[in-house]
Scaffold this active site. Structure first.
Site, PDB file in Angstrom:
ATOM      1  N   HIS A  19       0.814  -1.210   0.000  1.00  0.00           N
ATOM      2  CA  HIS A  19       0.000   0.000   0.000  1.00  0.00           C
ATOM      3  C   HIS A  19       0.849   1.262   0.000  1.00  0.00           C
ATOM      4  O   HIS A  19       0.415   2.294  -0.532  1.00  0.00           O
ATOM      5  CB  HIS A  19      -0.958  -0.035   1.186  1.00  0.00           C
ATOM      6  CG  HIS A  19      -1.957  -1.150   1.069  1.00  0.00           C
ATOM      7  ND1 HIS A  19      -2.407  -1.890   2.145  1.00  0.00           N
ATOM      8  CD2 HIS A  19      -2.583  -1.672  -0.029  1.00  0.00           C
ATOM      9  CE1 HIS A  19      -3.269  -2.801   1.714  1.00  0.00           C
ATOM     10  NE2 HIS A  19      -3.382  -2.691   0.412  1.00  0.00           N
ATOM     11  N   HIS A  42      -8.133  -8.573  -7.286  1.00  0.00           N
ATOM     12  CA  HIS A  42      -8.411  -9.390  -6.098  1.00  0.00           C
ATOM     13  C   HIS A  42      -8.709  -8.431  -4.944  1.00  0.00           C
ATOM     14  O   HIS A  42      -7.906  -8.261  -4.031  1.00  0.00           O
ATOM     15  CB  HIS A  42      -7.222 -10.295  -5.778  1.00  0.00           C
ATOM     16  CG  HIS A  42      -6.778 -11.114  -6.952  1.00  0.00           C
ATOM     17  ND1 HIS A  42      -5.865 -10.658  -7.883  1.00  0.00           N
ATOM     18  CD2 HIS A  42      -7.152 -12.342  -7.365  1.00  0.00           C
ATOM     19  CE1 HIS A  42      -5.687 -11.577  -8.808  1.00  0.00           C
ATOM     20  NE2 HIS A  42      -6.446 -12.610  -8.520  1.00  0.00           N
ATOM     21  N   SER A 100      -6.671  -2.266  -0.568  1.00  0.00           N
ATOM     22  CA  SER A 100      -6.372  -1.524  -1.801  1.00  0.00           C
ATOM     23  C   SER A 100      -7.592  -0.799  -2.372  1.00  0.00           C
ATOM     24  O   SER A 100      -7.473   0.369  -2.782  1.00  0.00           O
ATOM     25  CB  SER A 100      -5.779  -2.473  -2.842  1.00  0.00           C
ATOM     26  OG  SER A 100      -4.617  -3.094  -2.336  1.00  0.00           O
ATOM     27  N   GLU A 118     -13.708  -9.545  -7.275  1.00  0.00           N
ATOM     28  CA  GLU A 118     -13.558 -10.375  -6.081  1.00  0.00           C
ATOM     29  C   GLU A 118     -14.427 -11.616  -6.243  1.00  0.00           C
ATOM     30  O   GLU A 118     -15.643 -11.524  -6.378  1.00  0.00           O
ATOM     31  CB  GLU A 118     -13.953  -9.613  -4.826  1.00  0.00           C
ATOM     32  CG  GLU A 118     -13.865 -10.443  -3.553  1.00  0.00           C
ATOM     33  CD  GLU A 118     -12.529 -11.151  -3.390  1.00  0.00           C
ATOM     34  OE1 GLU A 118     -12.536 -12.391  -3.247  1.00  0.00           O
ATOM     35  OE2 GLU A 118     -11.485 -10.455  -3.422  1.00  0.00           O
ATOM     36  N   ASP A 148     -13.825 -13.941 -11.600  1.00  0.00           N
ATOM     37  CA  ASP A 148     -12.376 -14.124 -11.579  1.00  0.00           C
ATOM     38  C   ASP A 148     -11.669 -12.930 -12.212  1.00  0.00           C
ATOM     39  O   ASP A 148     -11.891 -12.613 -13.378  1.00  0.00           O
ATOM     40  CB  ASP A 148     -12.033 -15.411 -12.328  1.00  0.00           C
ATOM     41  CG  ASP A 148     -10.542 -15.631 -12.448  1.00  0.00           C
ATOM     42  OD1 ASP A 148      -9.820 -15.319 -11.487  1.00  0.00           O
ATOM     43  OD2 ASP A 148     -10.090 -16.104 -13.510  1.00  0.00           O
ATOM     44  N   GLY A 149     -10.826 -12.271 -11.442  1.00  0.00           N
ATOM     45  CA  GLY A 149     -10.135 -11.095 -11.942  1.00  0.00           C
ATOM     46  C   GLY A 149      -9.152 -11.382 -13.055  1.00  0.00           C
ATOM     47  O   GLY A 149      -8.969 -10.564 -13.960  1.00  0.00           O
ATOM     48  N   ASP A 169      -2.809  -8.990  -7.216  1.00  0.00           N
ATOM     49  CA  ASP A 169      -2.284  -9.476  -5.936  1.00  0.00           C
ATOM     50  C   ASP A 169      -3.128 -10.629  -5.403  1.00  0.00           C
ATOM     51  O   ASP A 169      -3.789 -10.501  -4.365  1.00  0.00           O
ATOM     52  CB  ASP A 169      -2.177  -8.353  -4.909  1.00  0.00           C
ATOM     53  CG  ASP A 169      -3.525  -7.774  -4.536  1.00  0.00           C
ATOM     54  OD1 ASP A 169      -4.463  -7.845  -5.364  1.00  0.00           O
ATOM     55  OD2 ASP A 169      -3.668  -7.270  -3.408  1.00  0.00           O
TER      56      ASP A 169
END
Length: 285
Positions: A19, A42, A100, A118, A148-149, A169
């Site tokens: 971050h 994510h 994030s 997500e 699904d990202g 991530d």
């Protein structure tokens, strides 16, 4: 498949590094009037209560954000990150930690857009509730996908404003995440070469993790920056997180100089034994 909950790890040393870097990148993008998209593959729940039972189960924030929370000598890059955490804790008592998506929604302007992925059903439900509680503007500029990202990123590139920061991530609980991260990154660069791609990865005793780090450094792109923070030596049984890294494609030119004073300070503050160290490398265009 749905076992991972980031609340167990919120505010740990890996979050601090992730971050801190993200805040600098978003601040850099805010310096131009042109809008941009922030795409998080994510997203998690977005906001975490450090006094909640999940965060307290492992208490990883104690060796992360709690170690640097009230340090007046923090370098500027660290101070900028701490300001984003402080925005959730106006009484100066550290209780809430922003993920994030939360940092992004605090920093993005009304003309910018958030695209959040997500897959975990409980996490995405909490994420939506947290965002809705912020009022009308945030939901209007934000789209949440319960898919699904990795697969979903293809439909977002290139973004209409031709400016974007993409965060990759995953939890890496599934060994396939390492391969999927590399495949997704390579495909994204082909679709949108000028995007800023931010990859987080854990330092763990797993062959796939070590292989991915080598593959990242050999990635055929014009410019990248690679920073890692090791806080302790690996455990004899190879279990546990001893550090993490960030690999950024098309980083802001200001990022390396910002990290030069920040990373030695982070080693001093977050290091847990004499194996603590950082690495900072880059490839310029």
């Amino acid at each position: 498949m749905f076992s991972y909950r980031h609340a167990f790890h919120a505010g740990n040393h890996a979050d601090v590094l992730k971050h801190l870097v993200l805040v600098h990148i978003l601040d850099y993008y805010n310096q131009k009037d042109a809008p941009y998209w922030f795409i998080d593959l994510h997203a998690g729940a977005g906001l975490y209560d450090l006094e909640g039972k999940w965060a307290q189960t492992k208490g990883e924030f104690v060796d992360g954000i709690a170690r640097i929370w009230d340090k007046p000598d923090a370098p500027q890059a660290v101070k900028a990150y701490l300001e984003q955490v402080a925005a959730l804790n106006p009484d100066s008592n550290l209780r809430y930690y922003p993920g994030s998506p939360w940092i992004a929604q605090q920093m993005l302007r009304p003309t910018d857009k958030l695209r959040l992925f997500e897959l975990h059903p409980s996490e995405v439900e909490i994420l939506n509730l947290n965002l809705e509680a912020q009022g009308k503007r945030i939901p209007r500029q934000t789209t949440v996908f319960d898919t699904d990202g990795f697969a979903g990123l293809k439909g977002q590139l290139p973004p209409p404003p031709r400016r974007a920061v993409v965060l990759i991530d995953p939890s890496y609980e599934d060994k396939q995440d390492y391969r999927r991260t590399m495949d997704t990154l390579k495909d994204a660069v082909q679709r949108f070469a000028t995007g800023c791609y931010v990859v987080w990865y854990p330092q763990i005793q797993r062959l796939e993790a070590q292989q991915m780090v080598r593959q990242l450094d050999r990635l055929d792109v014009k410019s990248w920056l690679h920073v890692s923070l090791t806080v302790k030596k690996s455990s004899p049984d190879g279990v546990g997180l001893n550090g993490s890294g960030m690999f950024i494609v098309n980083p802001p030119y200001t990022l390396k100089e910002a990290l030069k004073p920040a990373m030695p300070w982070m080693v001093k503050m977050l290091g847990q034994d004499d194996r603590a160290l950082y690495k900072l490398d880059d490839k310029s265009a």
